[in-house]
Design a protein around this motif. Structure first.
Motif, short mmCIF file in Angstrom:
data_model
loop_
_atom_site.label_atom_id
_atom_site.label_comp_id
_atom_site.label_asym_id
_atom_site.label_seq_id
_atom_site.Cartn_x
_atom_site.Cartn_y
_atom_site.Cartn_z
N HIS A 756 1.02 -1.24 0.00
CA HIS A 756 0.01 -0.13 0.27
C HIS A 756 0.90 1.11 -0.19
CE1 HIS A 756 -3.34 2.44 0.55
NE2 HIS A 756 -2.90 2.98 1.72
N LEU A 757 1.70 1.26 1.01
CA LEU A 757 2.78 2.47 0.72
C LEU A 757 3.58 2.50 -0.31
CD1 LEU A 757 4.13 2.56 4.58
CD2 LEU A 757 2.17 3.69 3.45
N ALA A 758 3.91 1.61 -1.09
CA ALA A 758 4.56 1.48 -2.29
C ALA A 758 3.65 2.26 -3.42
CB ALA A 758 5.05 0.22 -2.63
N VAL A 759 2.65 1.81 -3.61
CA VAL A 759 1.64 2.41 -4.48
C VAL A 759 1.19 3.77 -4.42
CG1 VAL A 759 -0.65 1.61 -3.62
CG2 VAL A 759 -0.38 1.63 -6.07
N HIS A 771 -0.53 8.60 4.66
CA HIS A 771 -1.29 7.62 3.90
C HIS A 771 -1.86 6.54 4.96
CE1 HIS A 771 -0.83 9.30 -0.17
NE2 HIS A 771 0.49 9.08 -0.05
N LEU A 772 -1.07 6.37 5.92
CA LEU A 772 -1.59 5.30 6.77
C LEU A 772 -2.85 5.84 7.70
CD1 LEU A 772 1.65 3.62 8.08
CD2 LEU A 772 -0.10 2.47 6.52
N GLY A 773 -2.50 6.88 7.86
CA GLY A 773 -3.67 7.68 8.96
C GLY A 773 -4.87 7.83 8.15
N GLN A 774 -4.76 8.03 7.01
CA GLN A 774 -5.83 8.01 5.91
C GLN A 774 -6.65 6.90 5.59
OE1 GLN A 774 -4.30 10.38 2.77
NE2 GLN A 774 -4.20 12.20 3.65
N ALA A 775 -6.19 5.61 5.97
CA ALA A 775 -6.55 4.36 5.31
C ALA A 775 -7.97 4.15 6.51
CB ALA A 775 -5.52 3.47 5.72
N PHE A 776 -8.13 4.66 7.42
CA PHE A 776 -9.30 4.17 8.10
C PHE A 776 -10.14 5.62 8.36
CE2 PHE A 776 -5.29 2.37 10.01
CZ PHE A 776 -5.62 1.29 9.82
N PHE A 777 -11.68 5.17 8.19
CA PHE A 777 -12.50 6.16 8.03
C PHE A 777 -13.15 6.20 9.39
CE2 PHE A 777 -14.88 2.51 6.82
CZ PHE A 777 -16.14 2.47 7.48
N GLY A 778 -12.74 5.68 10.58
CA GLY A 778 -13.01 5.90 11.90
C GLY A 778 -14.21 4.92 12.31
N ARG A 827 -10.74 7.36 0.40
CA ARG A 827 -9.36 7.21 0.93
C ARG A 827 -9.24 5.84 1.60
NH1 ARG A 827 -5.78 11.44 0.55
NH2 ARG A 827 -6.80 13.40 0.44
N ALA A 828 -10.43 5.50 2.35
CA ALA A 828 -10.21 4.14 3.10
C ALA A 828 -10.62 3.17 2.01
CB ALA A 828 -11.47 4.33 4.34
N PHE A 829 -11.49 3.43 1.46
CA PHE A 829 -11.77 2.27 0.09
C PHE A 829 -10.49 2.20 -0.79
CE2 PHE A 829 -13.33 0.86 -3.99
CZ PHE A 829 -13.80 -0.53 -3.49
#
Length: 1010
Positions: A756-759, A771-778, A827-829
């Protein structure tokens, strides 16, 4: 990494047009959906910056904030030091030019909000705009301001909206230009501005909102004439949706207030486009995949004929500076139009089309570049699957209940019953968005309590059950096993996976996320509710609803240590990578690596007299001995509820001055723990992708904050119990934290995060940690659903499957937004975490990217026409998509497995692909790999016309894709039908406006070098 050949050719053509001393400095990039128009525009900006000494002002306009949020992030990487200014042109007027020096100044606006007068209903603007206006009026027209503020207060006392409140201090540079712009906008003399403004307000019956509109326009005019904010490069994205910005309608005569507003709007647009001043005219880059259907802001077409619209657009692109060339182009387009209408002798007609096509291509290439897969790649771009959806007795019982309720209560709506029943599962429980949803006074006997595979809706069953009527059997479009997993399956595992991840990876057809499209707004909410409820039902019954991994004040340290990205220990081991290696073997190699690392740092590995310590205790001891105590203590401040005394208590018992002895048993335990602790998996990935972060104390604190406040609550949801905990009851009870560490190993968690971080490093805009912080929508969203009390619907959680618009947030003390933000969901999707299915309507159909972890489109309802078909599928057939990564992993997996220590395996795959032999225009490798096509799924409902409509739509889609790049798609399709042309014959006659191949010049670098 350089752009792909077709992108580099486009950039060179655009630069030639935009830097011409004699031309209009206008160019259109019309590449097909998903081919990276924004990436090309970014490279154009880089090349233009190289030609000037000072900063390059880039103004980016697009039709809505969702597209702006997505695409502007790609442009912000031009200069990461630039802090994004306000999203309103009027507020940008406050910029002084004393801001930190940047090579690029990037501004993003929408016409609706930043060109006052564009839409009459939007007059008052934002609070910040009104505050700025108030602060300026105090300076330039104090008497008028007193009159205006008293009038505003009186209106507020009478219950009307109050426009003005607190007034900030006006920037020193702004009053004089604001005064001049206000005089221009309002058509005043400016001799006695106070008196003139009072007279103006009297003449408009004290219309405060109308004055605010003019004042906002004055601020916008200041911004457009200020060298600090005036555009050097103007990018109009999806311009076809607001084409009257460049092609105003001169045939309409307005009067009164409407005429005044129109004049304000046109003044701003002339200023934006540079007017007649060639020295101030910005380079103008238009972007649209469908530039032949030009719409005004009210949704009407610029011209009834797309052919005439295209002629207008071409004349605008050539401008007054090249009228002769524009007329030649217009005549050749007209000749092409006539040739397509010829229906006589086949050979002569097709020869005329061929000749006209070549003439048009030569005439238009100076101002247009368009690359299309349909004219470049032969064969189908999607793996198309039609799943049989059988109507069963329970389905008809639900239909009968719905039809009966409508006929009794609202018979005039009976025509809607069949349509909504076909699309909306369990309408009595889920239908709220339509008037007909008010007819229900009770629920049918058949409800959503049924198991998901027995759901009383043919398409829900077809969605989650394999189609055994086909040969070979078609797997279900949505895999129920995936829905319950906290993260997706890695594309390129580092070792043999286990558990449900191994089962999914072993499937003949890999399983990715799904993007579901419906034509009706009730369907995404209903489908999300039904599928999310099934995920909850598969959760094991528990005595408590408390989440796993919750903070326990009495025993905080094991959990804290598990989510700490230990800065020194993150370097201790690099997991061995071999796709055929067992996890136990990886653990043995990690033990040897850890022993060598400890020995190099002065630790003694020998038997100890004391009891072996727990791995988390060892982690604390080792980090203190290596003198990161202060950084760890500061990071622990992010543990809410951890007292300061407790936070520092372990320091007394573990002085860092002594590097002690560690037993072999402890080394083995610690090695396994380091491999599997979630904080360590994140820490090692941060060393690969953001190596400067953990060595800094603040960086460590931010990384731990993410792990503790974002990752821990997500992984600790009780709903993940069935996926994480052992399926068979073990002899010895396994705690959830221990089971989670096991799942992190067997599920390839670290490989997934690395991929995920590579793409995102390839296509994104933010830092890896962001990017990791944006991966979860709470917290999970909620949608309404009728249960026992029909008149008082409940709120049910949606999580694994989420509607793109319409869901509400779960109640929290800190949640400010009632609705789930669509940008957060997108972003989460586009991450490997929940949601695994996103259900949407046309709101997610145009201009947005959903391709990072999604490999399939589900057409819940057939699209109305091939245009919608193309737009839907264009959401996932994009650059570096999941299907593309599967293809690259198959070809270059060895490069990933052989990546060195602290190197990203998946970035090594990308690097190997970039360095590999380039073939053609670069489309097949990075957009459309032939062996790994995205999946397009439709349903064949028995007794419906879906099969026939689908066949017609797919035939139309083939012709449409060939005709899409044509000024008159309908004429081109008619020609194909009339002469019964095969795809290859039609492809040879389609306009090819791809930029000519040119030798790449220096610059134009797009992707960071690994």
């Amino acid at each position: 990494m350089a752009l792909e050949p077709f992108q580099q050719n486009t950039v060179e053509a655009a630069l030639h047009a935009l830097t011409s001393d004699t031309g209009s400095r206008r160019f259109l990039i019309a590449d097909e959906v998903g081919l990276g128009k924004t990436i090309s525009s970014k490279s154009v900006a880089q090349r233009l910056k190289a030609l000037r000494d000072g900063p390059l002002n880039v103004v980016y306009l697009c039709p809505n904030l969702d597209i702006a949020s997505q695409n502007l992030t790609k442009l912000t990487t031009l200069d990461v030091s630039w802090e994004s200014p306000p999203d309103r042109l009027s507020l940008a007027a406050a910029m002084t030019g004393t801001e930190p020096v940047s090579e690029f100044r990037l501004f993003s606006y929408t016409p609706d909000t930043s060109l006052p007068g564009w839409k009459a209903v939007q007059r008052g603007g934002k609070v910040e705009e009104r505050q700025l206006i108030a602060s300026l009026l105090v300076r330039v027209a104090p008497k008028f301001w007193r009159r205006l503020s008293l009038l505003d207060e009186r209106n507020a006392q009478e219950g009307h909206h109050q426009h003005f409140g607190w007034k900030p201090k006006a920037p020193r540079h702004l009053p004089a230009p604001f005064r001049a712009a206000l005089v221009t906008i309002m058509g005043l003399d400016g001799v006695d501005l106070d008196a003139e403004l009072r007279a103006w307000l009297d003449a408009r019956a004290n219309d405060i909102a109308e004055f605010i509109l003019r004042a906002r326009a004055a601020l916008a005019l200041v911004a457009l004439t200020n060298p600090v904010t005036r555009p050097h490069l103007l990018i109009l994205d999806e311009f076809h949706r607001y084409a009257d910005l460049i092609l105003p309608n001169d045939d309409i005569t307005l009067a009164g207030l409407k005429a005044e507003r129109q004049e304000v709007q046109r003044l701003l647009i002339r200023t934006l486009l540079g007017g007649d001043n060639a020295l101030q005219r910005p380079a103008l880059l238009l972007m649209s995949a469908t530039p032949y259907r030009l719409l005004r802001v009210d949704g009407t077409e610029v011209e009834a004929s797309r052919y005439r619209s295209f002629i207008k657009l071409v004349r605008f692109l050539f401008g007054d500076e090249a009228k002769a060339a524009a007329e030649v182009a217009a005549e050749r387009i007209a000749e092409h139009h006539r040739s397509l209408q010829a229906k006589g002798d086949r050979k002569a007609a097709l020869a005329a089309v061929k000749s006209a096509k070549l003439d048009v291509e030569v005439a238009l290439r100076p101002v247009i570049a368009r690359t299309e897969r349909a004219t470049t790649i032969t064969g189908e771009l999607f793996d198309r699957r039609s799943h049989n959806a059988v109507v069963e007795p329970n389905d008809l019982r639900v239909f009968r209940h719905f039809a009966g309720a409508v006929s009794r209560t609202m018979p005039e709506m009976s025509g809607w019953v069949t349509t909504l029943w076909c699309s909306v599962p369990y309408p009595a429980e889920t239908l709220f968005e339509y008037k007909v949803g008010k007819v229900f006074t009770d629920l049918p006997k058949i409800t959503s309590a049924l198991p998901i595979t027995q759901t009383a809706h043919p398409q829900i069953r077809a969605l989650v059950v394999a189609d055994v009527s086909a040969d070979p059997v078609k797997p279900p479009p949505v895999d129920l096993a995936l829905l319950g997993l906290p993260w997706a399956v890695p594309t390129a595992p580092w070792w043999k996976l286990g558990g449900p991840w191994a089962e999914l990876f072993a499937r003949e057809h890999p399983v990715g996320k799904a993007l579901l499209f419906s034509r009706y707004i009730a369907t995404p909410l209903a489908v999300s509710a039904v599928l999310s409820l099934d995920v909850q039902r598969r959760q094991k019954a528990a005595k408590t609803i408390q989440p796993y991994l919750r903070y326990e004040a009495k025993t905080p340290w094991p959990l804290i240590a598990s989510f700490m990205p230990w800065p020194n220990l993150a370097e201790a081991i690099e997991p061995a990578r071999n796709a055929t290696r067992m996890i136990a073997d990886v653990g043995e190699l990690a033990k040897k690596a850890l022993a060598g690392w400890l020995d190099d740092r002065g630790f003694t590995i020998a038997e100890r007299d004391d009891t072996d310590r727990k791995p988390w205790e060892l982690a604390f001891d080792i980090e203190m001995a290596l003198d990161r105590t202060g950084a760890i203590v500061e990071a622990l401040r992010h543990v809410t509820g951890l007292p300061t005394r407790t936070r520092k208590s372990w320091l007394k018992h573990n002085p860092h001055q002594h590097k002690g002895t560690i037993s072999k048993a402890e080394v083995k335990l610690l090695a396994t723990w380091l491999l599997s602790a979630p904080g360590m998996a994140i820490g090692r990935n941060l060393l690969r992708h953001q190596p400067e972060l953990l060595p800094e104390d603040d960086g460590l604190a931010h990384a731990f904050k993410f792990c503790w406040h974002e990752l821990r609550p997500y992984l600790g949801q009780r709903i993940f119990g069935p996926a994480i905990l052992p399926r068979r009851k073990p002899k010895k009870r396994i705690s959830y934290p221990d089971a989670l560490r096991r799942a992190i190993l067997i599920g390839g968690f670290e490989a997934v995060v690395d991929e995920h971080l590579a793409v995102m490093r390839l296509i994104g805009d933010a830092t890896p940690l962001e990017h990791l912080g944006q991966a979860f929508f709470g917290r999970a969203g909620r949608v309404r659903m009728r249960k026992d009390k029909v008149r008082k619907p409940e709120r049910v959680s949606v999580h694994a499957v989420v509607p793109y618009a319409g869901a509400e947030r779960s109640k929290t003390k800190t949640a400010k937004d009632k609705k789930l933000r669509s940008d957060s969901l997108r972003r989460a999707f586009n991450s490997p975490f929940w949601p695994h299915v996103l259900a949407t309507t046309s709101v997610g159909q145009e201009g947005l990217d959903f391709h990072v972890w999604c490999d399939r489109i589900v057409h819940w309802d057939l699209p109305r026409d091939p245009v919608d078909f193309e737009q839907r599928e264009g959401r996932i057939a994009r650059y570096a998509s999941l299907c593309v990564r599967r293809s690259l992993a198959n070809t270059y997996a060895g490069a990933g497995l052989e990546a060195g220590a602290r190197a990203s395996p998946f970035w090594a795959i990308f690097q190997a692909a970039r360095e590999g032999k380039k073939e053609g225009m670069g489309l097949e490798r990075w957009w459309s790999p032939p062996a790994h096509k995205p999946i397009s799924i439709t349903f064949d409902v028995r007794f419906s016309q879906n099969a026939m409509r689908l066949r017609d739509l797919q035939e139309d889609l083939t012709r449409y894709r060939l005709a899409l790049g044509q000024p008159e798609p309908g004429l081109f399709e008619d020609m194909i039908k009339h002469f019964e042309l095969k795809p290859g014959e039609a492809r040879a006659l389609a306009l090819d406006l791809s930029a000519p191949n040119t030798e790449a010049k220096a610059g134009g670098m797009e992707h960071p070098t690994p």
